[in-house]
Design an enzyme around this catalytic site. Structure first.
Site, PDB file in Angstrom:
ATOM      1  N   TYR A   1      52.623  31.641  42.775  1.00 36.03           N
ATOM      2  CA  TYR A   1      52.919  31.862  41.146  1.00 36.03           C
ATOM      3  C   TYR A   1      54.254  30.988  40.511  1.00 36.03           C
ATOM      4  O   TYR A   1      54.233  31.039  39.298  1.00 36.03           O
ATOM      5  CB  TYR A   1      52.667  33.105  40.712  1.00 36.03           C
ATOM      6  CG  TYR A   1      51.336  33.606  41.397  1.00 36.03           C
ATOM      7  CD1 TYR A   1      50.216  32.830  41.756  1.00 36.03           C
ATOM      8  CD2 TYR A   1      51.205  35.049  40.985  1.00 36.03           C
ATOM      9  CE1 TYR A   1      48.900  33.629  42.216  1.00 36.03           C
ATOM     10  CE2 TYR A   1      49.990  35.775  41.468  1.00 36.03           C
ATOM     11  CZ  TYR A   1      48.939  34.958  42.055  1.00 36.03           C
ATOM     12  OH  TYR A   1      47.751  35.574  42.505  1.00 36.03           O
TER      13      TYR A   1
ATOM     14  N   HIS B   1      47.492  35.609  51.334  1.00 36.33           N
ATOM     15  CA  HIS B   1      47.053  34.850  50.397  1.00 36.33           C
ATOM     16  C   HIS B   1      45.699  34.452  50.201  1.00 36.33           C
ATOM     17  O   HIS B   1      44.855  34.785  49.634  1.00 36.33           O
ATOM     18  CB  HIS B   1      47.814  33.926  49.482  1.00 36.33           C
ATOM     19  CG  HIS B   1      47.672  33.745  48.086  1.00 36.33           C
ATOM     20  ND1 HIS B   1      48.657  33.575  47.215  1.00 36.33           N
ATOM     21  CD2 HIS B   1      46.681  34.011  47.145  1.00 36.33           C
ATOM     22  CE1 HIS B   1      48.226  33.563  45.793  1.00 36.33           C
ATOM     23  NE2 HIS B   1      46.914  33.805  45.739  1.00 36.33           N
TER      24      HIS B   1
ATOM     25  N   ASP C   1      51.356  42.346  40.194  1.00 32.22           N
ATOM     26  CA  ASP C   1      51.077  41.613  41.161  1.00 32.22           C
ATOM     27  C   ASP C   1      51.489  39.918  40.752  1.00 32.22           C
ATOM     28  O   ASP C   1      51.277  39.246  39.950  1.00 32.22           O
ATOM     29  CB  ASP C   1      49.422  41.360  41.200  1.00 32.22           C
ATOM     30  CG  ASP C   1      48.929  40.410  42.283  1.00 32.22           C
ATOM     31  OD1 ASP C   1      48.579  41.143  43.339  1.00 32.22           O
ATOM     32  OD2 ASP C   1      48.918  39.323  42.329  1.00 32.22           O
TER      33      ASP C   1
ATOM     34  N   LYS D   1      52.516  37.781  47.873  1.00 33.12           N
ATOM     35  CA  LYS D   1      51.528  37.147  48.837  1.00 33.12           C
ATOM     36  C   LYS D   1      52.180  35.966  49.525  1.00 33.12           C
ATOM     37  O   LYS D   1      53.070  35.288  49.005  1.00 33.12           O
ATOM     38  CB  LYS D   1      50.143  36.635  48.221  1.00 33.12           C
ATOM     39  CG  LYS D   1      49.602  37.665  47.523  1.00 33.12           C
ATOM     40  CD  LYS D   1      48.457  37.097  46.504  1.00 33.12           C
ATOM     41  CE  LYS D   1      47.969  38.045  45.572  1.00 33.12           C
ATOM     42  NZ  LYS D   1      49.041  37.854  44.304  1.00 33.12           N
TER      43      LYS D   1
END
Length: 281
Positions: free
Chosen positions: A56, A114, A51, A81
């Protein structure tokens, strides 16, 4: 991953056409060599679900680590996302395409919104999500951090089935209503922060149950998720803990054990998105 893997020790669930391994590696805040080491340990332990997200800032690192592994692409399940500031249709599609390019392994298996945003009409957001699937950026689509009222709205607007709703979930947070809605709609409930934060693993009740079973507290909680049919994506950079987190197939929790864990829920159990989403509808 187009069908259940034969190499992973973890069950794979079907959610509106997506086959999702129930334990995956969360990668938030993992980058560079740290992420590469975590991915190597995860693959060796049997993980096939990974994931990530644009937010990120590690999609390229994850893709590089997965490509270097030699594991076949069709054995993996990759989720990414689109961030809440990028939900206008044109921006959404541009970001979805950029995520695919950064990962460098073809279409994502699952693309999620997200977080919901009050700044964009839901029809536009879900329309862009569905268009991203039509344009080949992802095999399956879903949402993240959508409470029941927003998930119902998203389902009603989508012209393709949603396969997942990724939300915070652990024994301190009751998600009964959302879980039941996902089950009725054939949507996978994916738990982030599945072993909690803020000291959950130090809870005396959990430690006592873990001692009774001869397991770690994290293994107890992850088994609790597994037996509910929940997908869990614990994050770790420690190879030993990564291996422990997936070694949960050789024991079971009783109904009483499950109830003990469920009874740990409390009103202040939610730790993420408190100011961004109307969780109560």
């Amino acid at each position: 991953m187009s069908n259940p893997s034969t190499t992973s020790p973890i069950p794979v669930i079907e959610a509106n056409g997506a086959f999702i391994p129930q334990i995956g590696l969360g990668t938030w805040e993992l980058q560079g060599e740290v992420l590469a080491g975590a991915v190597e340990a995860a693959l060796a332990a049997g993980y096939r679900h990974f994931d990530t997200a644009k937010r990120y800032e590690n999609e390229a690192d994850l893709g590089a680590a997965l490509r270097a592994s030699g594991v076949a692409r069709d054995e993996m399940f990759i989720t990414t996302k689109v961030w809440r500031d990028d939900l206008a249709e044109e921006t959404f599609l541009r970001n979805a395409e950029a995520s695919v390019e950064r990962i460098g392994m073809g279409p994502a298996d699952l693309l999620l919104v997200h977080w919901p945003s009050p700044d964009r009409p839901m029809a536009e957001v879900i329309g862009a999500l569905c268009k991203a699937q039509k344009e080949g950026f992802t095999r399956h689509i879903g949402v993240s951090n959508f409470p029941p009222h927003l998930l119902r709205e998203a389902i009603s607007l989508a012209d393709a089935p949603l396969s997942a709703n990724q939300c915070e979930y652990h024994p301190r947070l009751d998600q009964t209503e959302l879980l039941e809605l996902c089950r009725r709609e054939g949507i996978a409930f994916t738990a982030y922060a599945p072993i909690g934060s803020g000291g959950l693993l130090d809870d005396p009740e959990l430690i006592a149950l873990a001692a009774e079973k001869g397991r770690t507290p994290a293994q107890i909680v992850l088994r609790w998720h597994l037996q509910q049919g929940v997908v869990a994506i614990p994050r770790s950079r420690n190879p030993e803990r990564i291996a422990q987190n997936i070694a949960i197939m050789d024991f079971e929790l009783t109904e009483a054990d499950m109830a003990r864990l469920g009874a740990m829920a409390r009103p202040d159990g939610r730790r993420f998105g408190l100011d961004w989403v109307d969780w109560d509808g």
